[in-house]
Write a protein that holds these residues in place. Structure first.
Motif, PDB file in Angstrom:
ATOM      1  N   ARG A 105       0.828  -1.213   0.000  1.00 21.67           N
ATOM      2  CA  ARG A 105       0.000   0.000   0.000  1.00 21.67           C
ATOM      3  C   ARG A 105       0.861   1.260   0.000  1.00 21.67           C
ATOM      4  O   ARG A 105       0.563   2.230  -0.709  1.00 21.67           O
ATOM      5  CB  ARG A 105      -0.935  -0.009   1.207  1.00 21.67           C
ATOM      6  N   GLN A 106       1.948   1.249   0.782  1.00 21.30           N
ATOM      7  CA  GLN A 106       2.841   2.398   0.821  1.00 21.30           C
ATOM      8  C   GLN A 106       3.564   2.586  -0.512  1.00 21.30           C
ATOM      9  O   GLN A 106       3.794   3.714  -0.953  1.00 21.30           O
ATOM     10  CB  GLN A 106       3.853   2.247   1.959  1.00 21.30           C
ATOM     11  N   CYS A 107       3.921   1.487  -1.152  1.00 20.66           N
ATOM     12  CA  CYS A 107       4.552   1.584  -2.472  1.00 20.66           C
ATOM     13  C   CYS A 107       3.617   2.246  -3.471  1.00 20.66           C
ATOM     14  O   CYS A 107       4.021   3.150  -4.231  1.00 20.66           O
ATOM     15  CB  CYS A 107       4.945   0.197  -2.974  1.00 20.66           C
ATOM     16  N   VAL A 108       2.358   1.807  -3.492  1.00 21.13           N
ATOM     17  CA  VAL A 108       1.372   2.372  -4.413  1.00 21.13           C
ATOM     18  C   VAL A 108       1.145   3.847  -4.096  1.00 21.13           C
ATOM     19  O   VAL A 108       1.054   4.690  -5.002  1.00 21.13           O
ATOM     20  CB  VAL A 108       0.054   1.575  -4.345  1.00 21.13           C
ATOM     21  N   ARG A 109       1.056   4.182  -2.812  1.00 22.36           N
ATOM     22  CA  ARG A 109       0.875   5.582  -2.407  1.00 22.36           C
ATOM     23  C   ARG A 109       2.010   6.456  -2.923  1.00 22.36           C
ATOM     24  O   ARG A 109       1.773   7.529  -3.499  1.00 22.36           O
ATOM     25  CB  ARG A 109       0.793   5.682  -0.885  1.00 22.36           C
ATOM     26  N   CYS A 110       3.246   6.010  -2.718  1.00 20.43           N
ATOM     27  CA  CYS A 110       4.404   6.802  -3.145  1.00 20.43           C
ATOM     28  C   CYS A 110       4.456   6.956  -4.662  1.00 20.43           C
ATOM     29  O   CYS A 110       4.778   8.031  -5.181  1.00 20.43           O
ATOM     30  CB  CYS A 110       5.694   6.163  -2.639  1.00 20.43           C
ATOM     31  N   LEU A 111       4.137   5.898  -5.381  1.00 16.62           N
ATOM     32  CA  LEU A 111       4.120   5.992  -6.842  1.00 16.62           C
ATOM     33  C   LEU A 111       3.093   7.022  -7.311  1.00 16.62           C
ATOM     34  O   LEU A 111       3.361   7.822  -8.208  1.00 16.62           O
ATOM     35  CB  LEU A 111       3.816   4.625  -7.456  1.00 16.62           C
ATOM     36  N   ARG A 112       1.918   7.014  -6.681  1.00 19.93           N
ATOM     37  CA  ARG A 112       0.865   7.941  -7.076  1.00 19.93           C
ATOM     38  C   ARG A 112       1.207   9.380  -6.702  1.00 19.93           C
ATOM     39  O   ARG A 112       1.000  10.308  -7.486  1.00 19.93           O
ATOM     40  CB  ARG A 112      -0.451   7.537  -6.404  1.00 19.93           C
ATOM     41  N   GLU A 113       1.733   9.570  -5.495  1.00 16.68           N
ATOM     42  CA  GLU A 113       1.976  10.929  -5.007  1.00 16.68           C
ATOM     43  C   GLU A 113       3.177  11.588  -5.668  1.00 16.68           C
ATOM     44  O   GLU A 113       3.201  12.805  -5.828  1.00 16.68           O
ATOM     45  CB  GLU A 113       2.169  10.902  -3.485  1.00 16.68           C
ATOM     46  N   THR A 114       4.179  10.806  -6.031  1.00 16.91           N
ATOM     47  CA  THR A 114       5.414  11.383  -6.558  1.00 16.91           C
ATOM     48  C   THR A 114       5.518  11.304  -8.074  1.00 16.91           C
ATOM     49  O   THR A 114       6.253  12.082  -8.681  1.00 16.91           O
ATOM     50  CB  THR A 114       6.640  10.667  -5.964  1.00 16.91           C
ATOM     51  N   GLY A 115       4.836  10.346  -8.681  1.00 11.14           N
ATOM     52  CA  GLY A 115       4.993  10.126 -10.113  1.00 11.14           C
ATOM     53  C   GLY A 115       6.344   9.536 -10.460  1.00 11.14           C
ATOM     54  O   GLY A 115       6.770   9.574 -11.618  1.00 11.14           O
ATOM     55  N   ALA A 116       7.042   8.988  -9.449  1.00  7.87           N
ATOM     56  CA  ALA A 116       8.373   8.416  -9.659  1.00  7.87           C
ATOM     57  C   ALA A 116       8.288   7.136 -10.476  1.00  7.87           C
ATOM     58  O   ALA A 116       7.220   6.514 -10.598  1.00  7.87           O
ATOM     59  CB  ALA A 116       9.041   8.138  -8.321  1.00  7.87           C
ATOM     60  N   ASP A 117       9.412   6.737 -11.039  1.00  5.18           N
ATOM     61  CA  ASP A 117       9.489   5.515 -11.840  1.00  5.18           C
ATOM     62  C   ASP A 117       9.907   4.309 -11.010  1.00  5.18           C
ATOM     63  O   ASP A 117       9.836   3.181 -11.487  1.00  5.18           O
ATOM     64  CB  ASP A 117      10.488   5.714 -12.985  1.00  5.18           C
ATOM     65  N   ASN A 118      10.370   4.558  -9.804  1.00  4.83           N
ATOM     66  CA  ASN A 118      10.716   3.482  -8.872  1.00  4.83           C
ATOM     67  C   ASN A 118      10.686   4.069  -7.471  1.00  4.83           C
ATOM     68  O   ASN A 118      11.245   5.139  -7.233  1.00  4.83           O
ATOM     69  CB  ASN A 118      12.092   2.902  -9.180  1.00  4.83           C
ATOM     70  N   VAL A 119      10.027   3.371  -6.561  1.00  2.00           N
ATOM     71  CA  VAL A 119      10.016   3.797  -5.161  1.00  2.00           C
ATOM     72  C   VAL A 119      10.442   2.617  -4.297  1.00  2.00           C
ATOM     73  O   VAL A 119      10.216   1.453  -4.640  1.00  2.00           O
ATOM     74  CB  VAL A 119       8.625   4.307  -4.715  1.00  2.00           C
TER      75      VAL A 119
END
Length: 334
Positions: A105-119
């Motif tokens: 869940r935290q991985c998905v949150r970070c991907l959505r909030e940052t738009g990063a290509d890897n978290v």
């Protein structure tokens, strides 16, 4: 509310009977919706009970699938899993790893909030038994890890690489898959290609897991020797990827050995040898004292040795890898 993306957890393994049950249990205990997850365990033809344990989990949890990795290596296993994956998000997990319940869940949150290509999160190394605990403390420390932020950072930030990682599926279509020529450093190499293509890597301490490290100094030596040895291939592929902190161990080992070998010739080399050795021992003792004061004095006797194993093996592996590459280049010119 936005629909939660479908997540594919990819776990490349080989001969992991001691840890795979704990790893898989932590995956199925995720608070992320199970109907939005699949778990692809890619086994490199294990010779112990690993496949049997995975099959037992698969019989209880249909989302777990066992795939075969005939090439045996970690990058090959990752690529097999990614190509088989149905998810919009790929979460890479290690067989020695135990995830916190909110990891996905935290991985998905970070991907959505940052738009990063890897978290990814911190590499929190843990150990069972005294020696393994000392090794874990050494790896988690700044002096032992050489400044890699995923070992110690306490704040969210953009970095050059992270531990494990979670990727939007389209990243692999854009920059390619894991490099199967690299037995080690394949994560760093992929992250370098992501950054070279304009992507971003994001570190969040909220993405939490525990990694069960080596339990013997011999195992630690072999692990870090391979890290150093294969770093040369990484630098050969991407010369601009090298960092100053990565050159410190090989420069230290080379200087110490060279000064020691030349010391019979002239006193200046003997003095240089003693200066290098004394400086390292002082730094190691100070780092060990600082760490033991926080974590427990019983760890102090072995900490300097654990640091030395990490630094000497990494530096020696790097130098031998460099020598092999140089000899190969000379042979090709002849």
């Amino acid at each position: 509310m936005r629909e939660m993306p479908f997540v594919s957890v990819v776990i490349p393994i080989r001969n992991e009977e001691d840890f795979i049950a704990r790893c898989l249990q932590s995956v199925v205990d995720q608070d992320y919706p199970h109907d939005r997850m699949e778990v692809l365990v890619v086994d490199g033809r294990s010779e112990d009970r690993t496949r049997e344990i995975v099959a037992e989990f698969g019989s209880r949890y249909p989302m777990i699938k066992l795939l075969d990795n005939p090439k045996l290596s970690t990058p090959a296993g990752l690529n097999i899993g990614i190509r088989e994956a149905k998810g919009d998000v790929i979460v890479r997990v290690d067989g020695h790893c135990v995830l916190e319940a909110d990891y996905v869940r935290q991985c998905v949150r970070c991907l959505r909030e940052t738009g990063a290509d890897n978290v990814g999160g911190l590499m929190k190394t843990v150990g069972e038994g005294y020696v393994a605990q000392v090794i874990a403390l050494a790896i988690n420390s700044f002096f032992g890890s050489g400044g890699s932020k995923f070992h110690y950072s306490s704040k969210e930030q953009y970095v050059d690489t992270v531990y494990l990682g979670a990727f939007p599926r389209h990243v692999f279509d854009r920059v390619g898959y894991f490099n199967e020529r690299l037995m080690r450093n394949q994560d760093y190499e992929l992250n370098y290609r992501i950054r070279a293509a304009g992507g971003k890597i994001f570190l969040s301490p909220a993405i939490r897991s525990s990694y069960y490290g080596r339990s013997t100094l011999r195992g630690l030596w072999q692990q870090y020797f391979q890290y150093g040895f294969w770093k040369i291939e990484m630098i050969r592929l991407h010369p601009k990827s090298v960092r100053l902190r990565q050159l410190v161990p090989p420069l230290f080992v080379f200087s110490l050995v060279a000064a020691g070998l030349l010391s019979p010739i002239h006193q200046v080399f003997l003095r240089l040898f003693l200066l290098i050795l004394a400086s390292y021992l002082l730094a190691s003792l100070l780092a060990s004292l600082k760490l033991a004061r926080r974590k427990g004095w019983r760890y102090f006797p072995l900490l300097p040795l654990a640091f030395a194993v990490m630094h000497f093996s990494w530096g020696l592996g790097f130098l031998l890898g460099l020598t092999r590459t140089a000899i190969s280049a000379l042979n090709q010119r002849q």
